[in-house]
Design a protein around this motif. Sequence first.
Motif, PDB file in Angstrom:
ATOM      1  N   MET A 109      53.936  50.008  39.971  1.00 36.37           N
ATOM      2  CA  MET A 109      53.260  50.980  39.127  1.00 36.37           C
ATOM      3  C   MET A 109      51.858  50.455  38.834  1.00 36.37           C
ATOM      4  SD  MET A 109      54.482  52.479  35.428  1.00 36.37           S
ATOM      5  CE  MET A 109      55.861  53.333  36.117  1.00 36.37           C
ATOM      6  N   THR A 110      50.894  51.336  38.898  1.00 34.28           N
ATOM      7  CA  THR A 110      49.506  50.944  38.683  1.00 34.28           C
ATOM      8  C   THR A 110      49.008  51.460  37.327  1.00 34.28           C
ATOM      9  OG1 THR A 110      47.301  50.983  39.645  1.00 34.28           O
ATOM     10  CG2 THR A 110      48.602  52.965  39.895  1.00 34.28           C
ATOM     11  N   ILE A 111      47.939  50.864  36.886  1.00 33.22           N
ATOM     12  CA  ILE A 111      47.365  51.266  35.596  1.00 33.22           C
ATOM     13  C   ILE A 111      46.297  52.340  35.834  1.00 33.22           C
ATOM     14  CG2 ILE A 111      45.602  49.489  35.552  1.00 33.22           C
ATOM     15  CD1 ILE A 111      46.304  49.154  32.563  1.00 33.22           C
ATOM     16  N   ASP A 112      46.231  53.295  34.957  1.00 31.33           N
ATOM     17  CA  ASP A 112      45.298  54.405  35.053  1.00 31.33           C
ATOM     18  C   ASP A 112      43.854  53.905  34.913  1.00 31.33           C
ATOM     19  OD1 ASP A 112      44.780  57.293  35.118  1.00 31.33           O
ATOM     20  OD2 ASP A 112      44.131  57.000  33.037  1.00 31.33           O
ATOM     21  N   LYS A 113      42.958  54.405  35.759  1.00 32.23           N
ATOM     22  CA  LYS A 113      41.546  53.999  35.753  1.00 32.23           C
ATOM     23  C   LYS A 113      40.890  54.276  34.403  1.00 32.23           C
ATOM     24  CE  LYS A 113      37.391  53.208  37.585  1.00 32.23           C
ATOM     25  NZ  LYS A 113      36.692  52.296  36.765  1.00 32.23           N
ATOM     26  N   GLU A 114      41.217  55.403  33.776  1.00 33.76           N
ATOM     27  CA  GLU A 114      40.631  55.730  32.465  1.00 33.76           C
ATOM     28  C   GLU A 114      41.054  54.717  31.400  1.00 33.76           C
ATOM     29  OE1 GLU A 114      41.281  59.786  31.331  1.00 33.76           O
ATOM     30  OE2 GLU A 114      40.559  60.526  33.263  1.00 33.76           O
ATOM     31  N   LEU A 115      42.300  54.279  31.458  1.00 34.41           N
ATOM     32  CA  LEU A 115      42.775  53.269  30.517  1.00 34.41           C
ATOM     33  C   LEU A 115      42.076  51.941  30.773  1.00 34.41           C
ATOM     34  CD1 LEU A 115      44.650  52.284  28.268  1.00 34.41           C
ATOM     35  CD2 LEU A 115      46.422  51.932  29.999  1.00 34.41           C
ATOM     36  N   ASP A 142      46.793  42.453  43.165  1.00 33.00           N
ATOM     37  CA  ASP A 142      48.142  43.003  43.331  1.00 33.00           C
ATOM     38  C   ASP A 142      48.462  44.095  42.302  1.00 33.00           C
ATOM     39  OD1 ASP A 142      48.587  41.594  40.979  1.00 33.00           O
ATOM     40  OD2 ASP A 142      49.981  40.167  41.876  1.00 33.00           O
ATOM     41  N   GLY A 143      47.559  44.294  41.331  1.00 30.63           N
ATOM     42  CA  GLY A 143      47.740  45.351  40.343  1.00 30.63           C
ATOM     43  C   GLY A 143      48.731  45.034  39.240  1.00 30.63           C
ATOM     44  N   ASN A 144      49.177  43.783  39.152  1.00 28.75           N
ATOM     45  CA  ASN A 144      50.174  43.393  38.151  1.00 28.75           C
ATOM     46  C   ASN A 144      49.591  42.717  36.916  1.00 28.75           C
ATOM     47  OD1 ASN A 144      52.415  44.325  39.639  1.00 28.75           O
ATOM     48  ND2 ASN A 144      52.364  42.486  40.887  1.00 28.75           N
ATOM     49  N   PHE A 145      48.289  42.455  36.923  1.00 25.04           N
ATOM     50  CA  PHE A 145      47.668  41.713  35.831  1.00 25.04           C
ATOM     51  C   PHE A 145      46.281  42.254  35.526  1.00 25.04           C
ATOM     52  CE2 PHE A 145      50.514  38.853  38.077  1.00 25.04           C
ATOM     53  CZ  PHE A 145      51.288  38.361  37.047  1.00 25.04           C
ATOM     54  N   LEU A 146      45.835  42.049  34.293  1.00 15.93           N
ATOM     55  CA  LEU A 146      44.457  42.298  33.901  1.00 15.93           C
ATOM     56  C   LEU A 146      43.799  40.938  33.689  1.00 15.93           C
ATOM     57  CD1 LEU A 146      44.966  45.207  31.378  1.00 15.93           C
ATOM     58  CD2 LEU A 146      44.054  45.352  33.695  1.00 15.93           C
ATOM     59  N   VAL A 147      42.605  40.780  34.203  1.00 10.47           N
ATOM     60  CA  VAL A 147      41.927  39.487  34.205  1.00 10.47           C
ATOM     61  C   VAL A 147      40.638  39.570  33.399  1.00 10.47           C
ATOM     62  CG1 VAL A 147      40.864  37.738  35.674  1.00 10.47           C
ATOM     63  CG2 VAL A 147      42.864  39.005  36.501  1.00 10.47           C
ATOM     64  N   CYS A 148      40.437  38.567  32.538  1.00  7.05           N
ATOM     65  CA  CYS A 148      39.173  38.417  31.824  1.00  7.05           C
ATOM     66  C   CYS A 148      38.532  37.112  32.292  1.00  7.05           C
ATOM     67  CB  CYS A 148      39.375  38.384  30.313  1.00  7.05           C
ATOM     68  SG  CYS A 148      37.806  38.182  29.439  1.00  7.05           S
ATOM     69  N   LYS A 149      37.421  37.241  33.020  1.00  5.23           N
ATOM     70  CA  LYS A 149      36.737  36.056  33.530  1.00  5.23           C
ATOM     71  C   LYS A 149      36.046  35.289  32.410  1.00  5.23           C
ATOM     72  CE  LYS A 149      35.968  38.088  38.036  1.00  5.23           C
ATOM     73  NZ  LYS A 149      34.954  38.625  38.950  1.00  5.23           N
ATOM     74  N   ASP A 150      35.592  35.982  31.372  1.00  2.10           N
ATOM     75  CA  ASP A 150      34.888  35.310  30.275  1.00  2.10           C
ATOM     76  C   ASP A 150      35.806  34.399  29.472  1.00  2.10           C
ATOM     77  OD1 ASP A 150      32.504  36.454  30.969  1.00  2.10           O
ATOM     78  OD2 ASP A 150      32.544  37.984  29.418  1.00  2.10           O
ATOM     79  N   LYS A 172      49.533  40.270  31.532  1.00  3.74           N
ATOM     80  CA  LYS A 172      50.530  40.899  32.389  1.00  3.74           C
ATOM     81  C   LYS A 172      50.604  42.400  32.121  1.00  3.74           C
ATOM     82  CE  LYS A 172      55.249  40.284  32.094  1.00  3.74           C
ATOM     83  NZ  LYS A 172      56.467  39.506  32.138  1.00  3.74           N
ATOM     84  N   ILE A 173      50.878  43.157  33.185  1.00  2.00           N
ATOM     85  CA  ILE A 173      51.161  44.581  33.076  1.00  2.00           C
ATOM     86  C   ILE A 173      52.647  44.747  33.365  1.00  2.00           C
ATOM     87  CG2 ILE A 173      50.718  46.884  33.988  1.00  2.00           C
ATOM     88  CD1 ILE A 173      47.944  45.831  34.852  1.00  2.00           C
ATOM     89  N   GLN A 174      53.373  45.266  32.398  1.00  3.24           N
ATOM     90  CA  GLN A 174      54.821  45.403  32.522  1.00  3.24           C
ATOM     91  C   GLN A 174      55.194  46.875  32.421  1.00  3.24           C
ATOM     92  OE1 GLN A 174      56.866  42.936  29.736  1.00  3.24           O
ATOM     93  NE2 GLN A 174      58.828  43.206  30.737  1.00  3.24           N
TER      94      GLN A 174
END
Length: 64
Positions: free
Chosen positions: A1-7, A25-33, A39-41
């Motif tokens: 399952m993927t996360i909505d672009k607007e979200l 892989d679409g399973n995580f959100l990453v903050c480089k800063d 995790k996206i569950q």
Amino acid sequence: MTIDKELLDILACPVSKKPLELSEDGNFLVCKDSKLVYKIQDGIPIMLVDEARPLEDKEIEKAR
């Protein structure tokens, strides 16, 4: 399952307040800063700092 672009466009890292990027892989959100990975569950981002893991050096290099 993927996360909505607007979200994804309105989400920000709770630590740095910077935008997040979706992992390859679409399973995580990453903050480089803040160098944190959230995790996206079941399509829901888990935006708790206590649940985040540190961004590994090899992931930082890959993201550049």
